[in-house]
Design a protein around this motif. Structure first.
Motif, PDB file in Angstrom:
ATOM      1  N   ASN A 218       0.971  -1.246  -0.097  1.00  0.00           N
ATOM      2  CA  ASN A 218       0.102   0.017   0.067  1.00  0.00           C
ATOM      3  C   ASN A 218       0.955   1.398  -0.089  1.00  0.00           C
ATOM      4  O   ASN A 218       1.649   1.669   0.911  1.00  0.00           O
ATOM      5  CB  ASN A 218      -0.803   0.062   1.301  1.00  0.00           C
ATOM      6  N   LEU A 219       1.364   1.847  -1.116  1.00  0.00           N
ATOM      7  CA  LEU A 219       2.044   2.826  -1.364  1.00  0.00           C
ATOM      8  C   LEU A 219       1.624   4.197  -0.557  1.00  0.00           C
ATOM      9  O   LEU A 219       2.476   4.789  -0.066  1.00  0.00           O
ATOM     10  CB  LEU A 219       2.347   2.900  -2.739  1.00  0.00           C
ATOM     11  N   GLU A 220       0.460   4.596  -0.686  1.00  0.00           N
ATOM     12  CA  GLU A 220      -0.167   5.681  -0.227  1.00  0.00           C
ATOM     13  C   GLU A 220       0.065   5.493   1.332  1.00  0.00           C
ATOM     14  O   GLU A 220       0.385   6.727   2.042  1.00  0.00           O
ATOM     15  CB  GLU A 220      -1.663   5.827  -0.779  1.00  0.00           C
ATOM     16  N   SER A 221      -0.411   4.383   2.127  1.00  0.00           N
ATOM     17  CA  SER A 221      -0.390   4.637   3.532  1.00  0.00           C
ATOM     18  C   SER A 221       1.365   4.425   3.992  1.00  0.00           C
ATOM     19  O   SER A 221       1.687   4.863   5.021  1.00  0.00           O
ATOM     20  CB  SER A 221      -0.668   2.988   3.950  1.00  0.00           C
ATOM     21  N   ALA A 222       2.347   3.711   2.936  1.00  0.00           N
ATOM     22  CA  ALA A 222       3.723   3.878   3.330  1.00  0.00           C
ATOM     23  C   ALA A 222       4.195   5.310   3.420  1.00  0.00           C
ATOM     24  O   ALA A 222       4.897   5.926   4.163  1.00  0.00           O
ATOM     25  CB  ALA A 222       4.381   3.068   2.228  1.00  0.00           C
ATOM     26  N   ARG A 223       3.705   5.890   2.338  1.00  0.00           N
ATOM     27  CA  ARG A 223       4.104   7.380   1.965  1.00  0.00           C
ATOM     28  C   ARG A 223       3.662   8.313   3.459  1.00  0.00           C
ATOM     29  O   ARG A 223       4.489   8.988   3.835  1.00  0.00           O
ATOM     30  CB  ARG A 223       3.533   7.993   0.780  1.00  0.00           C
ATOM     31  N   ALA A 237      17.324   9.149   7.396  1.00  0.00           N
ATOM     32  CA  ALA A 237      17.980   8.717   6.050  1.00  0.00           C
ATOM     33  C   ALA A 237      16.913   7.672   5.650  1.00  0.00           C
ATOM     34  O   ALA A 237      16.784   7.595   4.376  1.00  0.00           O
ATOM     35  CB  ALA A 237      19.378   8.674   6.049  1.00  0.00           C
ATOM     36  N   ARG A 238      16.666   6.759   6.277  1.00  0.00           N
ATOM     37  CA  ARG A 238      16.113   5.495   5.598  1.00  0.00           C
ATOM     38  C   ARG A 238      14.680   5.712   5.324  1.00  0.00           C
ATOM     39  O   ARG A 238      14.444   5.384   4.166  1.00  0.00           O
ATOM     40  CB  ARG A 238      16.368   4.277   6.477  1.00  0.00           C
ATOM     41  N   ALA A 239      13.959   6.496   5.903  1.00  0.00           N
ATOM     42  CA  ALA A 239      12.736   6.986   5.798  1.00  0.00           C
ATOM     43  C   ALA A 239      12.677   7.792   4.581  1.00  0.00           C
ATOM     44  O   ALA A 239      11.640   7.666   3.770  1.00  0.00           O
ATOM     45  CB  ALA A 239      11.931   7.747   6.765  1.00  0.00           C
ATOM     46  N   ARG A 240      13.553   8.567   4.347  1.00  0.00           N
ATOM     47  CA  ARG A 240      14.003   9.465   3.195  1.00  0.00           C
ATOM     48  C   ARG A 240      14.004   8.474   1.776  1.00  0.00           C
ATOM     49  O   ARG A 240      13.672   8.699   0.912  1.00  0.00           O
ATOM     50  CB  ARG A 240      15.116  10.371   3.189  1.00  0.00           C
ATOM     51  N   TYR A 241      14.845   7.659   2.275  1.00  0.00           N
ATOM     52  CA  TYR A 241      15.247   6.495   0.857  1.00  0.00           C
ATOM     53  C   TYR A 241      14.168   5.866   0.407  1.00  0.00           C
ATOM     54  O   TYR A 241      13.739   5.807  -0.611  1.00  0.00           O
ATOM     55  CB  TYR A 241      16.388   5.647   1.232  1.00  0.00           C
ATOM     56  N   VAL A 246       8.595   5.374  -3.178  1.00  0.00           N
ATOM     57  CA  VAL A 246       7.390   5.508  -3.100  1.00  0.00           C
ATOM     58  C   VAL A 246       6.919   6.815  -4.067  1.00  0.00           C
ATOM     59  O   VAL A 246       6.128   6.537  -4.751  1.00  0.00           O
ATOM     60  CB  VAL A 246       6.755   5.775  -1.627  1.00  0.00           C
ATOM     61  N   TYR A 247       7.487   8.024  -3.923  1.00  0.00           N
ATOM     62  CA  TYR A 247       7.197   9.117  -4.670  1.00  0.00           C
ATOM     63  C   TYR A 247       7.469   8.733  -6.254  1.00  0.00           C
ATOM     64  O   TYR A 247       6.620   9.183  -7.074  1.00  0.00           O
ATOM     65  CB  TYR A 247       8.133  10.335  -4.245  1.00  0.00           C
ATOM     66  N   ALA A 248       8.555   7.937  -6.477  1.00  0.00           N
ATOM     67  CA  ALA A 248       8.800   7.714  -8.065  1.00  0.00           C
ATOM     68  C   ALA A 248       7.798   6.795  -8.467  1.00  0.00           C
ATOM     69  O   ALA A 248       7.070   6.985  -9.746  1.00  0.00           O
ATOM     70  CB  ALA A 248      10.295   7.006  -7.961  1.00  0.00           C
ATOM     71  N   GLN A 249       7.272   5.937  -7.693  1.00  0.00           N
ATOM     72  CA  GLN A 249       6.319   4.945  -7.854  1.00  0.00           C
ATOM     73  C   GLN A 249       4.944   5.518  -8.332  1.00  0.00           C
ATOM     74  O   GLN A 249       3.862   4.885  -9.160  1.00  0.00           O
ATOM     75  CB  GLN A 249       6.158   3.604  -7.341  1.00  0.00           C
ATOM     76  N   LEU A 250       4.609   6.596  -7.514  1.00  0.00           N
ATOM     77  CA  LEU A 250       3.434   7.273  -7.513  1.00  0.00           C
ATOM     78  C   LEU A 250       3.428   8.321  -8.559  1.00  0.00           C
ATOM     79  O   LEU A 250       2.442   9.228  -8.786  1.00  0.00           O
ATOM     80  CB  LEU A 250       3.135   7.703  -6.091  1.00  0.00           C
ATOM     81  N   GLY A 251       4.572   8.547  -9.432  1.00  0.00           N
ATOM     82  CA  GLY A 251       4.471   9.546 -10.586  1.00  0.00           C
ATOM     83  C   GLY A 251       4.580  10.850 -10.063  1.00  0.00           C
ATOM     84  O   GLY A 251       4.550  11.809 -10.684  1.00  0.00           O
ATOM     85  N   GLN A 252       5.724  10.877  -9.115  1.00  0.00           N
ATOM     86  CA  GLN A 252       6.071  12.334  -8.444  1.00  0.00           C
ATOM     87  C   GLN A 252       7.583  12.357  -8.410  1.00  0.00           C
ATOM     88  O   GLN A 252       8.093  12.427  -7.383  1.00  0.00           O
ATOM     89  CB  GLN A 252       5.464  12.524  -7.019  1.00  0.00           C
ATOM     90  N   PRO A 253       8.238  12.672  -9.568  1.00  0.00           N
ATOM     91  CA  PRO A 253       9.671  12.472  -9.831  1.00  0.00           C
ATOM     92  C   PRO A 253      10.429  13.567  -8.958  1.00  0.00           C
ATOM     93  O   PRO A 253      11.558  13.435  -8.441  1.00  0.00           O
ATOM     94  CB  PRO A 253      10.071  12.599 -11.318  1.00  0.00           C
ATOM     95  N   ALA A 254       9.839  14.759  -9.052  1.00  0.00           N
ATOM     96  CA  ALA A 254      10.590  15.749  -8.391  1.00  0.00           C
ATOM     97  C   ALA A 254      10.665  15.616  -6.929  1.00  0.00           C
ATOM     98  O   ALA A 254      11.730  15.744  -6.283  1.00  0.00           O
ATOM     99  CB  ALA A 254       9.963  17.123  -8.642  1.00  0.00           C
TER     100      ALA A 254
END
Length: 576
Positions: A218-223, A237-241, A246-254
Motif C-alpha cells: 500500500n504505497l499511499e499508506s507507506a508514504r 535517512a532510511r525513511a527518506r530513501y 514511493v514518490y517515484a512509483q506514484l509518479g512524483q519524480p521531483a
C-alpha cells in the motif's frame, strides 16, 4: 545477596533480550523461520547470566514496532543470526544496520550463507549445526565476542555488575559473567535512551516498511507513515530513501529526487546497497542539459481526443485542417486510407531488447528490495518504460491468473500495475486488451491489489481517444511544403499536428531530429522516424527530453537546417 534468576523474554521476527528497565544484555535479531534456534540460544545465554530479549512475536495489541525500537536501543549488545531467511529479511537487516552504526553488532552465521551488502567485511562468528547444548565449547567464542569489543570501556560510568551464579565454573563460563559486566559498562546507564519523537518516528518508519513490503503493498499508506516519521525526525535517512521509491512509483519524480538527495546527505544511515541504489535513482532523476521544449508543447496542457470507434477516425474535418495549417497547399496528396484505429507504432525488435528482459524480470525477483529498486528504475527510465510494458504484462498475466499466487508473485503483479500507471496513453492503448485482462485477473487477489487495478482501469479509460501530438519545426520557409506534407501524413494517421513553426537556421539542428517528450511511447517514435526517413531521405536523430511531463505522447520534429537549402529533397519550395 541471592542473585536473580535470569530469564528470556520472547518477541518475534527478530530477537532481543530484555528483562529490566535498564535494557537487556543481548538483543538477538533473527528471521521468524529460525525462531526455534533463537529460543535455544536465548535460553543458553540466560544460563550463563545474561539477560536476553529475543522474540518479535509480542502479545496481541502490543505496539510491537515501538517495543522493538526501545529494546534495540536499550540493549547492550545485538547478536544477529544470519541465515538464508534472515539475509532476505528487511527487519533483520534494518536492526543489524542500527546495531552496526552504534558499534554493538555481533554477527553470527547459523547457516552457510553470503552476508548482505554492508556486512560482509565484518568478523563473523559461526554456530553452524548447533544443537542447543548450553555447554557446547563454541559458545565460549560467542560469549568472548560479546565481551571483547567493550573491554576498552572501563573508563565509562560503572553500573551494577551481574552477580556470579556459582563459585566454580569452567573458564569459558566465567567469560559469560565478563560479557555481562562489559556490556553493562558499555551501556553507561542512560545510553540509547531516545527522545520520544525519535522513538515514535522509528515506529512510524517500521510501520511504513510493513505497508511497502506487505504481500499487497500500500504505497499511499507507506508514504503517509514515512512523512509522519520525518515530521518527528527529519534526519531519518532510511525513511527518506524508501519515501523516494514511493514518490517515484506514484509518479512524483521531483519529490522522489528530493527524498533521495536528502537521504544521501546522511550516508552512514544507509547500507552500501541503499547508497548505490539512491545514487542511481538520483542520476536518473537529475535534470539534464537539454533543449527547452518548443513553444506550445508544455505537454501537460495537451488534451486532444479522437473518437476511436469511428471508421475513419484520424481524418480531421476540412475546416480543422485549414485552421491547423493556415498556409497549407491545396496540392497536398489525398489522405491515406486508415487501416488501424490507433496511430501506427513499431515494436522494439527482439535483437534490440538488450538488458530489458532482465530489468523486467527483476520486478518479480524474490528479494523485496530488488523488486522495489527495479520498479523505480524502469519508471524513471523514459527510454525503457514503454518497451518494458508488454514484457511485464505478459509475465504478470500468467501470475495473476493463479488461484493462490505466492507473496513474491503477487508483488510482481502489483509492481506491474504500478509500472503501467506511469505509462502514457499511447502505450496503454497499444496493449489495451492485455491490460484489461490483467486488471480483471488482479482484482480478486486482495484489496490492495484491487486498489491498484482500479487506479489503472481509470487511467486506461482516460486514455481512450487521446491523440499523440507532433510539433513540426522548420528552419526556413523553403521547407514549408515538405513540413505540410509531413503534417498531413501524421494527421491522417491520428496525430494532433499544431501549426508549423519557423525557428530559423540558427536554432535548427544541422540534421533532422525527433525529440521525444519523456515517457512518450517509443513504438510511436520509431514509426515517426521511419516516416521522416521517407520524407527527408535521412534517418533523423532521436533524443529524449527528460524534463517534460506530458499528459499524452508528445514529439517534436525538427527539420535539419540544410534541408531545402544546401540539400534539396522532394517537396522543397523551389528557389526563386
Amino acid at each position: 545477596m541471592t542473585p536473580p534468576t535470569p530469564t528470556a523474554t520472547p518477541h518475534s521476527t527478530a530477537t532481543t533480550a530484555t528483562l529490566s528497565t535498564a535494557g537487556a544484555d543481548v538483543f538477538i535479531s533473527y528471521a521468524r523461520e529460525n525462531r526455534a534456534l533463537a529460543e535455544q540460544l536465548a535460553a543458553a545465554l540466560a544460563q550463563h547470566g545474561l539477560r536476553v530479549w529475543w522474540d518479535r512475536e509480542l502479545i496481541a495489541g502490543t505496539r510491537f514496532a515501538e517495543r522493538i525500537e526501545s529494546e534495540l536501543g536499550g540493549a547492550r549488545c545485538v547478536l544477529t543470526l544470519w541465515s538464508t531467511d534472515s539475509v532476505q529479511s528487511g527487519f533483520v537487516r534494518d536492526e543489524s544496520s542500527r546495531a552496526l552504526e552504534s558499534g554493538k553488532l555481533i554477527p553470527m552465521r547459523i547457516e552457510a550463507v553470503q552476508l548482505p551488502l554492508g556486512f560482509g567485511q565484518l568478523h563473523t562468528l559461526d554456530l553452524l549445526d548447533w544443537d542447543g547444548d548450553a555447554d557446547d565449547p563454541r559458545l565460549a567464542d560467542v560469549l568472548a565476542a560479546i565481551a571483547a569489543p567493550r573491554a576498552a570501556s572501563a573508563e565509562r560510568p560503572a553500573t551494577a555488575a551481574l552477580p556470579l551464579r556459582a563459585a566454580a565454573r569452567p573458564r569459558w563460563r566465567v567469560a559469560a559473567v565478563s560479557a555481562a559486566v562489559a556490556c553493562a559498562l558499555a551501556g553507561g546507564g542512560a545510553l540509547w535512551k531516545q527522545h520520544a519523537d525519535a522513538t515514535e518516528a522509528d515506529q512510524q518508519f517500521r510501520d511504513g516498511l510493513e505497508h511497502q513490503f506487505a504481500r499487497e503493498p500500500n504505497l499511499e499508506s507507506a508514504r503517509n507513515l514515512y512523512l509522519s516519521a520525518l515530521t518527528r525526525q527529519p534526519n531519518h535517512a532510511r525513511a527518506r530513501y524508501y519515501l523516494g521509491h514511493v514518490y517515484a512509483q506514484l509518479g512524483q519524480p521531483a519529490l522522489a529526487r528530493a527524498a533521495f538527495d536528502v537521504a544521501l546527505q546522511r550516508p552512514e544511515q544507509l547500507d552500501a546497497a541503499q547508497r548505490a541504489d539512491a545514487g542511481k535513482q538520483v542520476a536518473a532523476l537529475r535534470p539534464a542539459n537539454e533543449p527547452t521544449p518548443v513553444r506550445g508543447a508544455a505537454a501537460d496542457a495537451i488534451n486532444i481526443h479522437i473518437d476511436i470507434n469511428r471508421t475513419n477516425d484520424h481524418a480531421p474535418a476540412p475546416e480543422a485542417q485549414a485552421q491547423a495549417h493556415p498556409n497549407s497547399s491545396s496540392a497536398l496528396p489525398a489522405p491515406e486510407p486508415v487501416a488501424h484505429s490507433l496511430p501506427p507504432r513499431l515494436p522494439l525488435p527482439n535483437n534490440a531488447l538488450g538488458r530489458l528482459p532482465n530489468q523486467v524480470a527483476a520486478l518479480f525477483e524474490g528479494d523485496r528490495a530488488s523488486r522495489i529498486s527495479a520498479t523505480t528504475s524502469l519508471i524513471l527510465d523514459p527510454e525503457a518504460l514503454s518497451d518494458a510494458v508488454p514484457l511485464a504484462v505478459t509475465r504478470a498475466l500468467s501470475l495473476a491468473a493463479l488461484t493462490q499466487p505466492s507473496d513474491t508473485q503477487l508483488s510482481g503483479v502489483i509492481n506491474t500495475l504500478v509500472l503501467l500507471q506511469n505509462a502514457l496513453p499511447g502505450t496503454l492503448l497499444a496493449h489495451e486488451a492485455e491490460i484489461e485482462r490483467l486488471i480483471n485477473s488482479a482484482r480478486p487477489q486482495g484489496p490492495a491489489t484491487q486498489l491498484q487495478a482500479d487506479k489503472l482501469a481509470t487511467l486506461l479509460q482516460q486514455a481512450q481517444g487521446q491523440r499523440p501530438a507532433a510539433y513540426i519545426q522548420i528552419a526556413n520557409d523553403a521547407q514549408r511544403p515538405l513540413a505540410q506534407a509531413l503534417s498531413q501524413r501524421l494527421s491522417d494517421r491520428g496525430y494532433a499536428t499544431p501549426s508549423i513553426e519557423v525557428v530559423g537556421a540558427a536554432r535548427a539542428p544541422r540534421l533532422s531530429e525527433i525529440r521525444v517528450h519523456s515517457k512518450s511511447d517509443r513504438g510511436l517514435a520509431r514509426w515517426l522516424s521511419k516516416v521522416m526517413d521517407e520524407f527527408t531521405v535521412e534517418a533523423p536523430q532521436v533524443s529524449t527530453l527528460r524534463n517534460t511531463r506530458p499528459r499524452t505522447d508528445t514529439f517534436e520534429i525538427w527539420l535539419g537546417a540544410d534541408l531545402c537549402t544546401t540539400r534539396s529533397v522532394a517537396r522543397c519550395k523551389p528557389a526563386p
